[in-house]
Motif scaffolding. Sequence first.
Motif, PDB file in Angstrom:
ATOM      1  N   GLN A 112       0.823  -1.210   0.000  1.00  0.00           N
ATOM      2  CA  GLN A 112       0.000   0.000   0.000  1.00  0.00           C
ATOM      3  C   GLN A 112       0.859   1.263   0.000  1.00  0.00           C
ATOM      4  O   GLN A 112       0.577   2.234  -0.708  1.00  0.00           O
ATOM      5  N   ASP A 113       1.912   1.237   0.794  1.00  0.00           N
ATOM      6  CA  ASP A 113       2.803   2.381   0.891  1.00  0.00           C
ATOM      7  C   ASP A 113       3.477   2.653  -0.450  1.00  0.00           C
ATOM      8  O   ASP A 113       3.584   3.798  -0.894  1.00  0.00           O
ATOM      9  N   HIS A 116       1.331   4.458  -2.862  1.00  0.00           N
ATOM     10  CA  HIS A 116       1.170   5.889  -2.561  1.00  0.00           C
ATOM     11  C   HIS A 116       2.395   6.718  -2.925  1.00  0.00           C
ATOM     12  O   HIS A 116       2.261   7.832  -3.445  1.00  0.00           O
ATOM     13  N   ASP A 127      -1.750  -0.728  -8.971  1.00  0.00           N
ATOM     14  CA  ASP A 127      -2.730  -0.611  -7.896  1.00  0.00           C
ATOM     15  C   ASP A 127      -3.349  -1.985  -7.632  1.00  0.00           C
ATOM     16  O   ASP A 127      -4.546  -2.210  -7.825  1.00  0.00           O
ATOM     17  N   LEU A 435      -5.970   8.326   4.374  1.00  0.00           N
ATOM     18  CA  LEU A 435      -4.602   7.825   4.276  1.00  0.00           C
ATOM     19  C   LEU A 435      -4.145   7.373   5.658  1.00  0.00           C
ATOM     20  O   LEU A 435      -4.355   8.077   6.653  1.00  0.00           O
ATOM     21  N   ARG A 442       7.007   9.656   6.270  1.00  0.00           N
ATOM     22  CA  ARG A 442       5.787   9.811   5.463  1.00  0.00           C
ATOM     23  C   ARG A 442       5.058  11.116   5.774  1.00  0.00           C
ATOM     24  O   ARG A 442       3.998  11.387   5.206  1.00  0.00           O
ATOM     25  N   LEU A 445       4.208  13.100   2.756  1.00  0.00           N
ATOM     26  CA  LEU A 445       3.090  12.591   1.960  1.00  0.00           C
ATOM     27  C   LEU A 445       1.764  13.052   2.547  1.00  0.00           C
ATOM     28  O   LEU A 445       0.831  13.405   1.803  1.00  0.00           O
ATOM     29  N   GLU A 449      -1.068  15.315   0.779  1.00  0.00           N
ATOM     30  CA  GLU A 449      -2.452  14.837   0.709  1.00  0.00           C
ATOM     31  C   GLU A 449      -3.407  15.872   1.300  1.00  0.00           C
ATOM     32  O   GLU A 449      -4.526  16.049   0.797  1.00  0.00           O
TER      33      GLU A 449
END
Length: 457
Positions: A112-113, A116, A127, A435, A442, A445, A449
């Motif tokens: 998942q990371d 992103h 994905d 998220l 992170r 990120l 977001e």
Amino acid sequence: MSEKFKDQGGASSSDPSRLYRWLTSKLFMSRLASLRYQTKLRAKFERHRLNAGTPHIVEYFHQVDDGYSHLSAQLLSAISKRYDVTVVCHLVSATQDANAPEPQLLSDLARQDAIHIAPHYGLHFPDCKTVPAKALVDLAQSILAKQTAQGFIDCLVEVSTALWNHDQTRLAALAERLGAATLSHTIVRIQQGNAQRVKLGHYSGAMFYYGKEWYWGVDRLYHLENRLAEQGLDHRSDAPALAPRPEIESGPLVDNGSLTLEIYPSLRSPYTAIVFDRALKLARDTGVKLIVRPVLPMVMRGVPATREKGIYIFTDCAREARAAGVAFGPIYDPIGEPVRLCYSLYPWACEQGRGNELLSSFLHCAFAQGINTSKDSGLRQVVERAGLNWNKAREYLGDSAWEAILENNRLTMYAAGLWGVPSFRLLDKNGEPVLALWGQDRLWLFAREIQRLLKAG
């Protein structure tokens, strides 16, 4: 035992736990966090390399079913071409020991990371909803195990892309064209890679190794690139780094509290120590609602910590702190009673509107100033630097109200698919999670977001 030793936070031989805390703090943690120590190690390595006449060798450890390895694979060829180094690749498997206490959670989070972060590094990650099936993993490993040194680098992206696209037809075609090793040969290659990783002192996939230091995936590649450039090994020193460190962008848009940023810190986490204040600042600068949910340190939750992991964490954390301009070291390990005592003050501190200040003060004292928080004098400094009254605080020392609060936070964190600290969750205006990721690296990120959601209205 000398009075000088006791003043430094040591203990008599009748108190081995305090003696051990002092030794590990002074001779292990603080030393690893020292820039002087790192500089001496690097200089020593280069002297030995020159005397031996060996080239600059970067070793890379690829784990085919690891999402971070797929991202690293996409930069491997560029590294070997841009820098005057010899890249040696090793095929490895996932660690099956105390260094990976939650293997399935880690595998899912890595996938998942990687999804992103890939676009922000100019990379690609499909994905996909699951990791590749074992049969596909085995086939990809057998193809790579068949390759020569350069052939491994040349075909790695193609093989890894087919694997993570769950494309059995494409992998079969690659096996036909490139060849595939027998099962026994593949196992031997993986065993050799694992043994070399253990010999050099690590446990993860997607790892780069150069000159006694480890660099994890694309997130730490900028440290390696900087080091190689400093030695004049960059053929394109005028060009941007292949994987530059992302900046934390807190603007230009400001929220009115419609979004919520949750932070899951721990008082014994060095990574928490170097990001906690920056996370609080991001919330202030962006106007999002902030919820801090502290949890017990992993080792105090029964999650083991190995020497190899400790060495890497403190070395890596020190590099990350220096890059971010954050103080880190000297360190005095607060594990155990100091953590419990500080947490026992946390509900009261929150009532005074100083809960975050208490956590921040404790982290700074333990991880940036080497203050012995197991002593009353050290804990008093923590309390007073947080703007709280020590005499009043003493009334709440040992209170157990914090235990239920932290356990509820832990359950919430696990329900989000997270288990390590620091972790973050971003919730939209309806309180729905947008998220949820683990790691101080992170925060950038989450900042991006937040801006994306505010722009979308």
